[in-house]
Every structure is written in structure tokens, then in C-alpha cells.
Design a protein around this motif. Structure first.
Motif, short mmCIF file in Angstrom:
data_model
loop_
_atom_site.label_atom_id
_atom_site.label_comp_id
_atom_site.label_asym_id
_atom_site.label_seq_id
_atom_site.Cartn_x
_atom_site.Cartn_y
_atom_site.Cartn_z
N ARG A 136 1.01 -1.42 -0.02
CA ARG A 136 0.12 -0.12 -0.09
C ARG A 136 0.77 1.23 -0.10
O ARG A 136 0.63 2.20 -0.69
N PHE A 137 1.89 1.15 0.73
CA PHE A 137 2.80 2.52 0.88
C PHE A 137 3.57 2.50 -0.47
O PHE A 137 3.42 3.80 -1.07
N LEU A 138 4.20 1.33 -1.09
CA LEU A 138 4.54 1.63 -2.39
C LEU A 138 3.75 1.83 -3.61
O LEU A 138 4.09 2.72 -4.40
N MET A 139 2.48 1.49 -3.30
CA MET A 139 1.52 1.69 -4.48
C MET A 139 1.13 3.37 -4.43
O MET A 139 0.86 4.09 -5.29
N SER A 140 1.07 3.76 -3.09
CA SER A 140 0.75 5.22 -2.84
C SER A 140 1.81 6.22 -3.57
O SER A 140 1.42 7.14 -3.93
N PHE A 141 3.05 5.49 -3.16
CA PHE A 141 4.19 6.53 -3.65
C PHE A 141 4.35 6.19 -5.20
O PHE A 141 4.51 7.42 -5.77
N THR A 142 4.28 5.32 -5.70
CA THR A 142 4.65 5.11 -7.02
C THR A 142 3.57 5.46 -7.98
O THR A 142 3.49 5.82 -9.11
N GLY A 143 2.25 4.80 -7.61
CA GLY A 143 1.03 5.22 -8.46
C GLY A 143 0.76 3.94 -9.17
O GLY A 143 0.10 4.00 -10.17
N SER A 144 1.92 2.97 -9.48
CA SER A 144 1.75 2.05 -10.30
C SER A 144 1.81 0.59 -9.68
O SER A 144 2.46 0.40 -8.83
#
Length: 181
Positions: free
Chosen positions: A24-32
Motif C-alpha cells: 500500500r505504501f509503495l502503491m501510494s508512492f509510485t502510483g503503479s
């Protein structure tokens, strides 16, 4: 051999506990979705490569999110600029009790919110993602960002103030932040 087995067991348990938080953190940060999946995998691969001393960390979640943060920053540097994809956060299935018009309005408002979050400067964006989206405590956020709790509180307050201003400048804005403190 015994240590390797213990470490593998610990990594499997840690993955089960925290992989969604990291994703979730990485999805929020990268958007991909694909970047978030790759970076989540890289984060947990880092655990395999690290020494057994990480097994004795008091709060492994903050350490893992710290590794994820560095992976995300490295990825961002490599790609120079990543477009934040707000559509990834929209639920496709309408919630029960909402008619289609309510769902469309809710999706538009959520798109607007995610667009405004993506336009924040990186430090504000990180704090909003960790505190607001991933719901980490002030102490956990401070540990991930390697700063004081008071800095997290101040940055979060300023980020929310700027986010509220951005939302107010848009058409349907301010409702999201009324209950956030």
C-alpha cells in the motif's frame, strides 16, 4: 543450517504480517501496481540479504517500511518522474446502499483527493501516505522517516493544511479533511 531455517521462518511470518502495508505504501508512492509489486518484492528480498540482527528489531514494521521508502526513492530517481495514478485507488464496485450517481460523485471526489496528494512536495506526500493512508502512528512514521515525532506532527499538520487549501481551490474539495487531525 538451524539459523537459516529460523530466519526463513521469520521472513515468511514477517511477509505475511506486513506485505500489504508495504505494498500500500509503495502503491501510494509510485502510483503503479506493477512498480509497487516489484518494489515490495525487492524490499522483502532485502530482508533475505540482511543479517540476522534484523530479527531482533523491536518494531520490524518500521524497519521494513524504511527499506521500502529507500527502494521507492531509488526507483523515483531512476525514473526521474513518476506520474501518480489516482485511478488505482478507486473501487470499481459500488458500495451497498449507494446509487450509481452517489458512487460517481464519490469516485470523482476520491480522484480529486488523490490528485491533490500527488501534487504535494515529496516530504509532505510521504507523511500523508504514511499517516493518512497507511495509518501509521506518529512514532512509527518518525521511525520510518528517521526524524523526530515533533517533526512528523509539524510536517503532517502543514501537509494537511496545504492539501486542504488545494482541495478548496478545486471544485468539490474540503470534505475529506474535516475529520482528520
Amino acid at each position: 543450517m538451524k539459523g537459516d531455517s529460523k530466519k526463513s521462518e521469520w521472513i515468511a511470518e514477517t511477509y505475511d504480517l506486513f506485505h500489504l502495508d508495504v505494498y500500500r505504501f509503495l502503491m501510494s508512492f509510485t502510483g503503479s501496481k506493477s512498480d509497487a509489486e516489484d518494489l515490495t518484492q525487492e524490499t522483502f528480498m532485502q530482508l533475505l540479504k540482511s543479517s540476522e540482527s534484523i530479527m531482533n528489531k523491536k518494531n520490524p514494521k518500521t524497519w521494513i517500511l524504511k527499506v521500502a521508502k529507500y527502494k521507492a526513492i531509488d526507483h523515483h530517481r531512476k525514473r526521474k518522474f513518476t506520474v501518480f495514478s489516482k485511478e488505482k485507488f478507486i473501487k470499481e464496485v459500488p458500495a451497498e446502499g449507494l446509487n450509481l450517481d452517489d458512487n460517481i460523485i464519490e469516485n470523482e471526489a476520491l480522484k480529486e483527493l488523490m490528485d491533490c496528494i500527488s501534487s504535494l512536495k515529496p516530504t509532505f506526500k510521504l507523511v500523508v501516505i504514511l499517516r493518512g493512508i497507511n495509518e501509521l502512528s506518529t512514532a512509527e512514521t518518525a521511525a520510518v522517516l528517521q526524524c523526530s515525532e515533533s517533526k512528523v506532527k509539524t510536517t503532517y499538520h502543514r501537509a494537511l493544511k496545504q492539501l486542504k487549501s488545494k482541495l478548496t481551490n478545486h471544485s468539490k474539495g474540503g470534505n475529506f479533511l474535516e475529520n482528520v487531525r
